[in-house]
Design an enzyme around this catalytic site. Structure first.
Site, mmCIF file in Angstrom:
data_model
loop_
_atom_site.group_PDB
_atom_site.id
_atom_site.type_symbol
_atom_site.label_atom_id
_atom_site.label_comp_id
_atom_site.label_asym_id
_atom_site.label_seq_id
_atom_site.Cartn_x
_atom_site.Cartn_y
_atom_site.Cartn_z
ATOM 1 N N ASP A 165 -26.711 -33.136 -35.431
ATOM 2 C CA ASP A 165 -25.849 -33.710 -34.383
ATOM 3 C C ASP A 165 -25.407 -35.117 -34.744
ATOM 4 O O ASP A 165 -26.081 -35.807 -35.515
ATOM 5 C CB ASP A 165 -26.636 -33.859 -33.074
ATOM 6 C CG ASP A 165 -27.074 -32.541 -32.509
ATOM 7 O OD1 ASP A 165 -26.437 -31.536 -32.806
ATOM 8 O OD2 ASP A 165 -28.074 -32.558 -31.771
HETATM 9 N N1 URA Z 1 -32.038 -30.282 -33.021
HETATM 10 C C1 URA Z 1 -31.219 -31.110 -32.371
HETATM 11 O O1 URA Z 1 -31.309 -31.238 -31.160
HETATM 12 N N2 URA Z 1 -30.308 -31.786 -33.063
HETATM 13 C C2 URA Z 1 -30.172 -31.688 -34.405
HETATM 14 O O2 URA Z 1 -29.319 -32.331 -34.985
HETATM 15 C C3 URA Z 1 -31.024 -30.811 -35.072
HETATM 16 C C4 URA Z 1 -31.951 -30.110 -34.350
#
Ligand code: URA
Length: 237
Positions: free
Chosen positions: A103
């Site tokens: 993310d």
């Molecule tokens: N879980 C999340 O919430 N975000 C990520 O980027 C990877 C795993």
């Protein structure tokens, strides 16, 4: 070399999706459509096109890890011109792409390659490779909340598989807790959603390990090539 392998090793897509495209008529050899994935290719003389675009001759495979900082998007290009992970590997051949995604605000280890088979194998859910995160979350978690996370919780994209959770430390005032979390699924925003589901939103999230491969001391925003031993170890998992 077999047609599907020639295209997959050039980094365009995984062998399985290349095969589908060949069967669907998206591939030409010397201008003629070829619907047979095993069609033999002379690497020196044949000219192959995939969805109308020439397939470059074999490139050397590249595998690397980036320590992704918060605030850059995991995409090959952003139409709004925002910072992307590609900006951080801009001095490498532009045939590489991220394996999976983190993310916008998640930090840590992100792999890149131009090897479609490697990416496919690593991402396939059947391989169940553990991805390990450090999570800083709001509040102090009860043992019950940790048990729920270990067993699996319901998040918008479904029920999560059992997770490995270790409490590392809780701040003196009880306002935040640091935990280590290992999951093998890749549901959307999974770690954030899991902690939200038990009432402890994530403040900061950093991926520190994929399978046996550790981020180590790589600086934020820096990358390094993987050794051939590291690549084989990831594929053997
Ligand atoms: N879980 C999340 O919430 N975000 C990520 O980027 C990877 C795993």
């Amino acid at each position: 070399m077999r047609l599907e392998k020639y295209i997959a090793t050039s980094g365009i897509a995984s062998r399985r999706s290349v095969k589908k495209s060949i069967l669907a008529g998206a591939v030409t050899v010397n201008g003629e459509p070829v619907l047979v994935p095993g069609h033999p290719i002379d690497v020196e003389t044949d000219s192959v096109a995939f969805k109308g675009k020439p397939v470059e001759p074999l490139t050397e495979h590249i595998y690397l890890m980036l320590n992704k900082p918060a605030g850059c998007i995991t995409t090959r290009s952003d139409e709004r011109g925002r910072p992307t992970v590609m900006d951080l590997v801009a001095d490498l051949p532009d045939t590489i792409y991220p394996v999976g995604r983190l993310d916008l605000e998640t930090e840590g280890i992100l792999l890149f390659t131009n090897d479609g088979d490697f990416a496919y194998r690593l991402l396939h859910p059947s391989h169940e490779i553990d991805k390990t995160y450090l999570a800083w979350v709001q509040g102090s978690l009860s043992d019950g909340a940790i048990q729920r996370l270990r067993r699996g919780v319901t998040i918008p994209s479904g029920t999560t598989a059992p997770a490995k959770i270790t409490r590392l430390k809780t701040s003196k005032n009880g306002k935040s807790t640091q935990l280590k979390v290992a999951i093998h699924e890749g549901k959307k925003r999974q770690v954030r959603m899991m902690f939200k589901a038990v009432g402890h939103p994530v403040i900061r999230l950093k991926r520190i390990q994929i399978g046996t491969l550790k981020l180590g001391r790589l600086a934020s925003g820096a990358y390094r090539l993987l050794t051939s031993e590291e690549v084989s170890a990831l594929l053997m998992l």
